[in-house]
Design an enzyme around this catalytic site. Structure first.
Site, PDB file in Angstrom:
ATOM      1  N   ARG A 197       0.349   1.174  -8.684  1.00  0.00           N
ATOM      2  CA  ARG A 197       0.657   0.234  -8.371  1.00  0.00           C
ATOM      3  C   ARG A 197       0.519  -0.746  -7.633  1.00  0.00           C
ATOM      4  NH1 ARG A 197       0.797  -1.504  -2.178  1.00  0.00           N
ATOM      5  NH2 ARG A 197       2.646  -1.407  -1.391  1.00  0.00           N
ATOM      6  N   LYS A 236      -6.530  -5.463  -3.956  1.00  0.00           N
ATOM      7  CA  LYS A 236      -7.794  -4.877  -3.125  1.00  0.00           C
ATOM      8  C   LYS A 236      -9.023  -5.611  -2.896  1.00  0.00           C
ATOM      9  CE  LYS A 236      -4.863  -1.346  -1.432  1.00  0.00           C
ATOM     10  NZ  LYS A 236      -4.382  -0.064  -1.893  1.00  0.00           N
TER      11      LYS A 236
HETATM   12  N1  HH2 Z   1      -1.452   0.266  -1.085  1.00  0.00           N
HETATM   13  C1  HH2 Z   1      -0.828  -0.386   0.236  1.00  0.00           C
HETATM   14  C2  HH2 Z   1       0.368  -0.167   0.749  1.00  0.00           C
HETATM   15  N2  HH2 Z   1       1.010   0.847   0.071  1.00  0.00           N
HETATM   16  N3  HH2 Z   1       1.420   3.018  -0.547  1.00  0.00           N
HETATM   17  C3  HH2 Z   1       0.758   3.712  -2.205  1.00  0.00           C
HETATM   18  N4  HH2 Z   1       0.807   5.001  -2.263  1.00  0.00           N
HETATM   19  N5  HH2 Z   1      -0.451   3.336  -2.310  1.00  0.00           N
HETATM   20  C4  HH2 Z   1      -1.521   2.317  -2.162  1.00  0.00           C
HETATM   21  O1  HH2 Z   1      -2.748   2.221  -2.397  1.00  0.00           O
HETATM   22  C5  HH2 Z   1      -0.960   1.401  -0.972  1.00  0.00           C
HETATM   23  C6  HH2 Z   1       0.519   1.260  -0.382  1.00  0.00           C
HETATM   24  C7  HH2 Z   1      -1.778  -1.532   0.573  1.00  0.00           C
HETATM   25  O2  HH2 Z   1      -1.607  -2.982  -0.687  1.00  0.00           O
HETATM   26  P1  HH2 Z   1       0.328  -4.339  -0.045  1.00  0.00           P
HETATM   27  O3  HH2 Z   1       1.879  -3.639   0.026  1.00  0.00           O
HETATM   28  O4  HH2 Z   1      -0.373  -5.107  -0.734  1.00  0.00           O
HETATM   29  O5  HH2 Z   1      -0.631  -4.703   1.260  1.00  0.00           O
HETATM   30  P2  HH2 Z   1       0.165  -4.429   2.741  1.00  0.00           P
HETATM   31  O6  HH2 Z   1      -0.165  -3.039   2.869  1.00  0.00           O
HETATM   32  O7  HH2 Z   1      -0.671  -6.351   3.012  1.00  0.00           O
HETATM   33  O8  HH2 Z   1       1.412  -4.736   2.459  1.00  0.00           O
END
Ligand code: HH2
Length: 258
Positions: free
Chosen positions: A239, A203
């Protein structure tokens, strides 16, 4: 928890796993690398992202779930009842809802009916606007109150409390300092009595901490540092995108901490 975003636009791995064959391979590799579960998502929630229709989300994730054939423990990263329902039919075990059951009134019923696990995450506002000057009286107290209220609402809707984990929502309507304070005081959230999930991996706060005010991502090394600190303060599910690095670091941390 390994992350597989079946999206063209995720901030961290956008496009890399957009092809279903590639996504299924990545999920299998994460399992080999030591992940306990793989989080499959068809909608980016990065700052500024707009919503995706249920049809489009289904088009993205169903071919991946079909390829995994229930052989990989799967979490479905969705806020939509229709997507969760199909994913659970295809073998998913956990619904990871970044809206904490505020996005779709049908989702709680789907989770309850399937006896699925559920992650409730804190977010201030919505992805399109959440990073515009977020403010709290006391970020940890505010997030704790929210998670307690959403936990009660989920239980009220018929979801077993012992199937629910809680997540402070790193980067979802928070400044760099808010994100680090939430992990620094994670024991206050763990006091709610449910497992805590933390998603600090890659992040932008990590990149900003290391000196780039315009950063949109963080490095693997910084992600691992934040994950180990979160684990030490009571996180039980991390995660992450770089599974092997995290598994090795957390194994060593666990050996030290006993
Ligand atoms: N962060 C993201 C997406 N889903 N779910 C939970 N429970 N906790 C988190 O911190 C979280 C999440 C964002 O990260 P990422 O999936 O890598 O990116 P994007 O939302 O752009 O797909």
């Amino acid at each position: 928890m390994g992350v597989v975003n079946v999206t063209p636009d995720s901030f961290s791995d956008g496009g890399v796993n957009f092809d279903p064959e590639r996504a299924a391979e990545t999920a299998g590799r994460m399992l080999d690398d030591g992940a306990a579960i793989v989080d499959i998502g068809g909608e980016s929630t990065r700052p500024g992202a707009g919503p995706v229709s249920a049809d489009e989300e289904l088009r993205r994730v169903v071919p991946v779930l079909e390829r995994l054939e229930g052989q990989v423990p799967v979490s479905i990263d969705t806020s939509k009842a229709e997507v969760a329902s199909r994913a659970l039919e295809l073998g998913a075990e956990l619904v990871n809802d970044v809206t904490a059951l505020r996005g779709d009134p049908g989702l709680a019923g789907v989770v309850a009916e399937h006896g699925a696990y559920l992650c409730l995450m804190h977010m201030l506002g919505e992805p399109r606007t959440m990073q515009r000057d977020p403010r709290y009286d006391d970020v940890v107290a505010d997030v704790k109150r929210f998670l307690q209220e959403r936990l009660a609402a989920a239980v009220e809707a018929g979801i077993a409390e012992d199937r629910i984990c809680l997540d402070p929502g790193i980067g979802f309507g928070k400044t760099v300092e808010h994100n680090f304070e939430l992990v620094r005081r994670l024991d206050e959230l763990a006091a709610l009595g449910r497992p805590i999930l933390v998603g600090f991996s890659r992040k932008s706060s990590l990149g900003k901490l290391l000196g780039d005010p315009e950063a949109t991502t963080g490095t693997t090394a910084a992600s691992v540092g934040a994950a180990v600190a979160a684990y030490e303060r009571g996180a039980t599910i991390l995660r992450v995108h770089d599974v092997r690095d995290h598994v090795e670091a957390l194994t060593a941390a666990a050996a030290v901490l006993g």
